[in-house]
Scaffold this motif. Structure first.
Motif, PDB file in Angstrom:
ATOM      1  N   UNK A   2      -0.344  -1.118  -7.516  1.00  0.00           N
ATOM      2  CA  UNK A   2       0.407   0.009  -8.078  1.00  0.00           C
ATOM      3  C   UNK A   2       0.100   1.288  -7.320  1.00  0.00           C
ATOM      4  N   UNK A   3       1.136   2.081  -7.105  1.00  0.00           N
ATOM      5  CA  UNK A   3       0.913   3.396  -6.508  1.00  0.00           C
ATOM      6  C   UNK A   3       0.309   4.305  -7.573  1.00  0.00           C
ATOM      7  N   UNK A   4      -0.439   5.289  -7.133  1.00  0.00           N
ATOM      8  CA  UNK A   4      -1.087   6.244  -8.038  1.00  0.00           C
ATOM      9  C   UNK A   4      -0.405   7.596  -7.885  1.00  0.00           C
ATOM     10  N   UNK A   5      -0.089   8.223  -8.999  1.00  0.00           N
ATOM     11  CA  UNK A   5       0.527   9.545  -8.977  1.00  0.00           C
ATOM     12  C   UNK A   5      -0.546  10.624  -9.028  1.00  0.00           C
ATOM     13  N   UNK A   6      -0.456  11.552  -8.091  1.00  0.00           N
ATOM     14  CA  UNK A   6      -1.350  12.710  -8.060  1.00  0.00           C
ATOM     15  C   UNK A   6      -0.458  13.929  -7.883  1.00  0.00           C
ATOM     16  N   UNK A   7      -0.466  14.803  -8.874  1.00  0.00           N
ATOM     17  CA  UNK A   7       0.384  15.999  -8.845  1.00  0.00           C
ATOM     18  C   UNK A   7       1.847  15.648  -8.542  1.00  0.00           C
ATOM     19  N   UNK A   8       2.329  14.570  -9.156  1.00  0.00           N
ATOM     20  CA  UNK A   8       3.717  14.171  -9.000  1.00  0.00           C
ATOM     21  C   UNK A   8       4.038  13.419  -7.719  1.00  0.00           C
ATOM     22  N   UNK A   9       3.062  13.218  -6.845  1.00  0.00           N
ATOM     23  CA  UNK A   9       3.258  12.515  -5.573  1.00  0.00           C
ATOM     24  C   UNK A   9       2.658  11.111  -5.668  1.00  0.00           C
ATOM     25  N   UNK A  10       3.415  10.115  -5.217  1.00  0.00           N
ATOM     26  CA  UNK A  10       2.931   8.732  -5.209  1.00  0.00           C
ATOM     27  C   UNK A  10       2.044   8.488  -3.993  1.00  0.00           C
ATOM     28  N   UNK A  11       0.984   7.739  -4.199  1.00  0.00           N
ATOM     29  CA  UNK A  11       0.038   7.390  -3.132  1.00  0.00           C
ATOM     30  C   UNK A  11      -0.274   5.895  -3.196  1.00  0.00           C
ATOM     31  N   UNK A  12      -0.428   5.279  -2.023  1.00  0.00           N
ATOM     32  CA  UNK A  12      -0.970   3.935  -1.959  1.00  0.00           C
ATOM     33  C   UNK A  12      -2.482   4.050  -2.083  1.00  0.00           C
ATOM     34  N   UNK A  13      -3.097   3.095  -2.785  1.00  0.00           N
ATOM     35  CA  UNK A  13      -4.546   3.082  -2.954  1.00  0.00           C
ATOM     36  C   UNK A  13      -5.120   2.060  -1.969  1.00  0.00           C
ATOM     37  N   UNK A  14      -5.805   2.577  -0.964  1.00  0.00           N
ATOM     38  CA  UNK A  14      -6.334   1.754   0.122  1.00  0.00           C
ATOM     39  C   UNK A  14      -7.835   1.992   0.260  1.00  0.00           C
ATOM     40  N   UNK A  15      -8.544   0.997   0.724  1.00  0.00           N
ATOM     41  CA  UNK A  15      -9.972   1.144   0.993  1.00  0.00           C
ATOM     42  C   UNK A  15     -10.304   0.565   2.347  1.00  0.00           C
ATOM     43  N   UNK A  16     -11.337   1.131   2.962  1.00  0.00           N
ATOM     44  CA  UNK A  16     -11.864   0.601   4.215  1.00  0.00           C
ATOM     45  C   UNK A  16     -13.060  -0.275   3.861  1.00  0.00           C
ATOM     46  N   UNK A  17     -13.038  -1.510   4.358  1.00  0.00           N
ATOM     47  CA  UNK A  17     -14.097  -2.473   4.085  1.00  0.00           C
ATOM     48  C   UNK A  17     -14.721  -2.963   5.375  1.00  0.00           C
ATOM     49  N   UNK A  18     -15.981  -3.328   5.273  1.00  0.00           N
ATOM     50  CA  UNK A  18     -16.643  -4.117   6.306  1.00  0.00           C
ATOM     51  C   UNK A  18     -16.445  -5.558   5.874  1.00  0.00           C
ATOM     52  N   UNK A  19     -15.613  -6.280   6.591  1.00  0.00           N
ATOM     53  CA  UNK A  19     -15.226  -7.631   6.232  1.00  0.00           C
ATOM     54  C   UNK A  19     -16.088  -8.605   7.022  1.00  0.00           C
TER      55      UNK A  19
END
Length: 152
Positions: free
Chosen positions: A87-104
């Motif tokens: 799900x995208x996250x809304x911040x101040x009315x703007x949609x954002x993708x929620x991504x993380x950087x991992x050491x895989x």
């Protein structure tokens, strides 16, 4: 009634399960930064999610972290960007993708940092993992000095 496991065994088990879950997420959706000698993908016809991921992969911190992980592990571990929730996250009315950087790595994935990226890739926020605040890239760079995580 069997004896109850010690709290340290419980913590170890929980850590292993969390690592396996992160690795499973990685198998579901992983983007790896390009090698230093390779060009990034053309984003003109890319999907919004791809644009967001490519913007994150272009950050100098992500490139440096990825190179460090690869070198320090002898090629056994890699840096990867994963979508942490669909799900995208809304911040101040703007949609954002929620991504993380991992050491895989071969046995587990370890999260280094979490980001919110707009679908066009033009705005990136960093999620403070301790306080839960959202930081601009500039503030994050100033306060966290992310390039100091890896040797020069």
């Amino acid at each position: 009634m069997p004896p109850r496991a010690s709290s340290s065994k419980t913590a170890i088990t929980a850590g292993i399960l969390a690592g396996l879950l992160a690795a499973a997420l990685g198998a579901y959706y992983v983007y790896q930064p390009p090698s230093a000698g390779h060009a990034t993908q053309d984003t003109a016809g890319a999907q919004p999610e791809d644009k967001a991921v490519n913007a994150l992969l272009a950050l100098p911190e992500i490139r440096a972290w990825s190179a460090h992980i690869e070198k320090a592990s002898g090629g056994k571990s890699h840096g990867a960007v994963m979508e942490t929730t669909p799900e995208q996250r809304l911040v101040d009315g703007q949609a954002y993708f929620q991504l993380s950087f991992f050491e895989n790595g071969p046995d587990a994935a370890h999260r280094w940092e979490s980001f919110l990226v707009t679908p066009d890739g033009k705005r990136i926020l960093v999620e403070d993992m301790v306080e839960g605040d959202l930081l601009s890239l500039e503030r994050w760079r100033k306060e966290s000095a992310p390039m100091k995580r890896v040797p020069n």
